[in-house]
Write a protein that holds these residues in place. Structure first.
Motif, PDB file in Angstrom:
ATOM      1  N   GLN A 194      47.436  27.357 124.863  1.00  0.00           N
ATOM      2  CA  GLN A 194      46.477  28.359 124.391  1.00  0.00           C
ATOM      3  C   GLN A 194      45.046  27.944 124.715  1.00  0.00           C
ATOM      4  O   GLN A 194      44.250  28.735 125.225  1.00  0.00           O
ATOM      5  CB  GLN A 194      46.642  28.552 122.880  1.00  0.00           C
ATOM      6  CG  GLN A 194      45.560  29.391 122.214  1.00  0.00           C
ATOM      7  CD  GLN A 194      45.530  30.823 122.694  1.00  0.00           C
ATOM      8  OE1 GLN A 194      46.549  31.350 123.114  1.00  0.00           O
ATOM      9  NE2 GLN A 194      44.375  31.449 122.631  1.00  0.00           N
ATOM     10  N   GLY A 195      44.695  26.708 124.428  1.00  0.00           N
ATOM     11  CA  GLY A 195      43.342  26.238 124.692  1.00  0.00           C
ATOM     12  C   GLY A 195      43.000  26.207 126.173  1.00  0.00           C
ATOM     13  O   GLY A 195      41.880  26.545 126.568  1.00  0.00           O
ATOM     14  N   GLY A 238      41.405  29.754 116.739  1.00  0.00           N
ATOM     15  CA  GLY A 238      40.891  28.443 117.132  1.00  0.00           C
ATOM     16  C   GLY A 238      40.039  28.504 118.378  1.00  0.00           C
ATOM     17  O   GLY A 238      38.948  27.923 118.433  1.00  0.00           O
ATOM     18  N   THR A 239      40.517  29.235 119.387  1.00  0.00           N
ATOM     19  CA  THR A 239      39.735  29.315 120.622  1.00  0.00           C
ATOM     20  C   THR A 239      38.465  30.131 120.422  1.00  0.00           C
ATOM     21  O   THR A 239      37.426  29.827 121.018  1.00  0.00           O
ATOM     22  CB  THR A 239      40.589  29.919 121.763  1.00  0.00           C
ATOM     23  OG1 THR A 239      41.287  31.066 121.296  1.00  0.00           O
ATOM     24  CG2 THR A 239      41.586  28.911 122.282  1.00  0.00           C
ATOM     25  N   THR A 244      46.464  25.631 116.264  1.00  0.00           N
ATOM     26  CA  THR A 244      45.148  26.286 116.244  1.00  0.00           C
ATOM     27  C   THR A 244      44.031  25.268 116.420  1.00  0.00           C
ATOM     28  O   THR A 244      43.054  25.506 117.141  1.00  0.00           O
ATOM     29  CB  THR A 244      44.960  27.059 114.926  1.00  0.00           C
ATOM     30  OG1 THR A 244      46.012  28.022 114.793  1.00  0.00           O
ATOM     31  CG2 THR A 244      43.616  27.786 114.904  1.00  0.00           C
ATOM     32  N   ILE A 245      44.169  24.106 115.778  1.00  0.00           N
ATOM     33  CA  ILE A 245      43.169  23.037 115.912  1.00  0.00           C
ATOM     34  C   ILE A 245      43.150  22.502 117.341  1.00  0.00           C
ATOM     35  O   ILE A 245      42.085  22.286 117.933  1.00  0.00           O
ATOM     36  CB  ILE A 245      43.451  21.906 114.903  1.00  0.00           C
ATOM     37  CG1 ILE A 245      43.256  22.414 113.468  1.00  0.00           C
ATOM     38  CG2 ILE A 245      42.544  20.704 115.166  1.00  0.00           C
ATOM     39  CD1 ILE A 245      43.732  21.448 112.407  1.00  0.00           C
ATOM     40  N   ILE A 246      44.334  22.281 117.904  1.00  0.00           N
ATOM     41  CA  ILE A 246      44.425  21.808 119.293  1.00  0.00           C
ATOM     42  C   ILE A 246      43.778  22.822 120.236  1.00  0.00           C
ATOM     43  O   ILE A 246      43.022  22.462 121.142  1.00  0.00           O
ATOM     44  CB  ILE A 246      45.899  21.593 119.698  1.00  0.00           C
ATOM     45  CG1 ILE A 246      46.531  20.471 118.875  1.00  0.00           C
ATOM     46  CG2 ILE A 246      46.009  21.283 121.194  1.00  0.00           C
ATOM     47  CD1 ILE A 246      45.930  19.104 119.106  1.00  0.00           C
ATOM     48  N   VAL A 292      37.220  23.693 127.904  1.00  0.00           N
ATOM     49  CA  VAL A 292      37.467  24.631 128.996  1.00  0.00           C
ATOM     50  C   VAL A 292      36.291  25.590 129.173  1.00  0.00           C
ATOM     51  O   VAL A 292      35.898  25.892 130.310  1.00  0.00           O
ATOM     52  CB  VAL A 292      38.775  25.407 128.768  1.00  0.00           C
ATOM     53  CG1 VAL A 292      38.923  26.539 129.792  1.00  0.00           C
ATOM     54  CG2 VAL A 292      39.968  24.469 128.858  1.00  0.00           C
ATOM     55  N   ILE A 293      35.696  26.080 128.078  1.00  0.00           N
ATOM     56  CA  ILE A 293      34.538  26.975 128.189  1.00  0.00           C
ATOM     57  C   ILE A 293      33.414  26.286 128.946  1.00  0.00           C
ATOM     58  O   ILE A 293      32.822  26.850 129.878  1.00  0.00           O
ATOM     59  CB  ILE A 293      34.007  27.402 126.803  1.00  0.00           C
ATOM     60  CG1 ILE A 293      35.004  28.277 126.070  1.00  0.00           C
ATOM     61  CG2 ILE A 293      32.700  28.187 126.957  1.00  0.00           C
ATOM     62  CD1 ILE A 293      34.591  28.579 124.634  1.00  0.00           C
TER      63      ILE A 293
END
Length: 291
Positions: free
Chosen positions: A13-14, A50-51, A236-238, A246-247
């Motif tokens: 996800q991240g 999270g993200t 969610t934390i990960i 990544v951003i």
């Protein structure tokens, strides 16, 4: 859902939320390739909180400025011409399509849209669209032998019509395989915006939609047995930590690089999925979400 599954899916996800490759598709595919249950739309929506928290922190100065100006514009009409106040209103306008379609198509999003054949098709089709948009942007920026470079639009050129088009592009990402950032950024490039401007608005536009979706799913999940809370919170934390990194990387990447590596990756992955589904290695239908 095991803790190991939540670690892997949180990383996925991240890593993929802000890249034009479709995080929802990769969560679905990671589970399918590993032989796990489909994590489900609720898990996807909650981990996206999270993200989006990473977006809030990375763009905290921009968001704080926009919120302050927008709030003042509610009572001070002269503030409505302020660029930051206008951006606040345009983010609201751009969020309308996904809000309406997200509620209307909730059953399809959680069911038929998760078919791997649809995911694979969207990976390929939207990959081609991103490639065309990227090529048009590069042609404008570089010019050519018989034409001068063309000045592309900045965020201060954004208007209601463009905001709604951005919003419609974002709404298309309700289908796994489309990619929220891929759809909105390519939409911005087709409308003549610079890469960095298109990406910045894409990230800002995602904040209310993703947070609302996550909170909506969170409300429905509380008190039910459909979510493994410990692993989901861990994922969610990960996703938050990895998403922030990544951003920062992606915003630097798009200032000088082409989107073509992502385009070829999407097309190759889509073709591989179609082949694997066709020969029966992968089932096109999601297993029941893990509890």
């Amino acid at each position: 859902m095991s803790w190991f599954e939540s670690l892997v899916l949180g990383l996925v996800q991240g890593l993929t939320e802000f890249l034009p490759v479709s995080s929802s598709a990769h969560l679905r595919l990671a589970a399918a390739f590993a032989g796990w249950h489909d994590p489900g739309a609720a898990f996807t929506a909650i981990t996206q909180i999270g993200t989006e928290a990473a977006v809030l922190i990375y763009f905290r100065k921009d968001i704080g400025r926009i919120l302050a100006a927008w709030s003042r514009s509610l009572t001070d009409k002269s503030m409505r011409h302020d660029p930051d106040a206008r951006m606040g209103w345009l983010v609201i306008v751009g969020s309308i399509p996904i809000g309406l379609l997200g509620v209307t198509l909730k059953d399809q999003i959680e069911g038929p849209f998760r078919d791997l054949r649809i995911t694979a098709t969207m990976l390929v089709v939207v990959g081609v669209v991103i490639g065309i948009a990227d090529r048009l942007a590069a042609r404008d920026e570089e010019g050519g032998r018989h034409r001068a470079a063309k000045q592309r639009k900045e965020l201060h050129d954004l208007n209601i019509k463009d905001g709604l088009i951005y919003g419609l592009c974002q709404a298309a990402a309700l289908v796994p395989g489309v990619s929220r950032s891929g759809a909105t950024i390519s939409g911005g490039l087709f409308m003549g915006y610079r890469r960095e401007a298109a990406a910045r608005y894409s990230f800002l536009l995602a904040v209310p939609a993703v947070l609302a979706s996550g909170l909506f799913e969170l409300k429905d999940a509380v008190g039910s047995d459909d979510v493994s809370w410990g692993p989901t919170i861990f994922a969610t934390i990960i996703a938050f930590v990895v998403g922030y990194v990544v951003i920062a990387w992606f915003m630097k990447w798009i200032s000088t690089k082409s989107f073509m590596p992502f385009v070829w990756y999407r097309i190759a992955l889509g073709i591989i999925i179609i082949v694997l589904v066709s020969v029966g290695v992968l089932s096109p239908h999601a297993a029941e979400p893990a509890h």
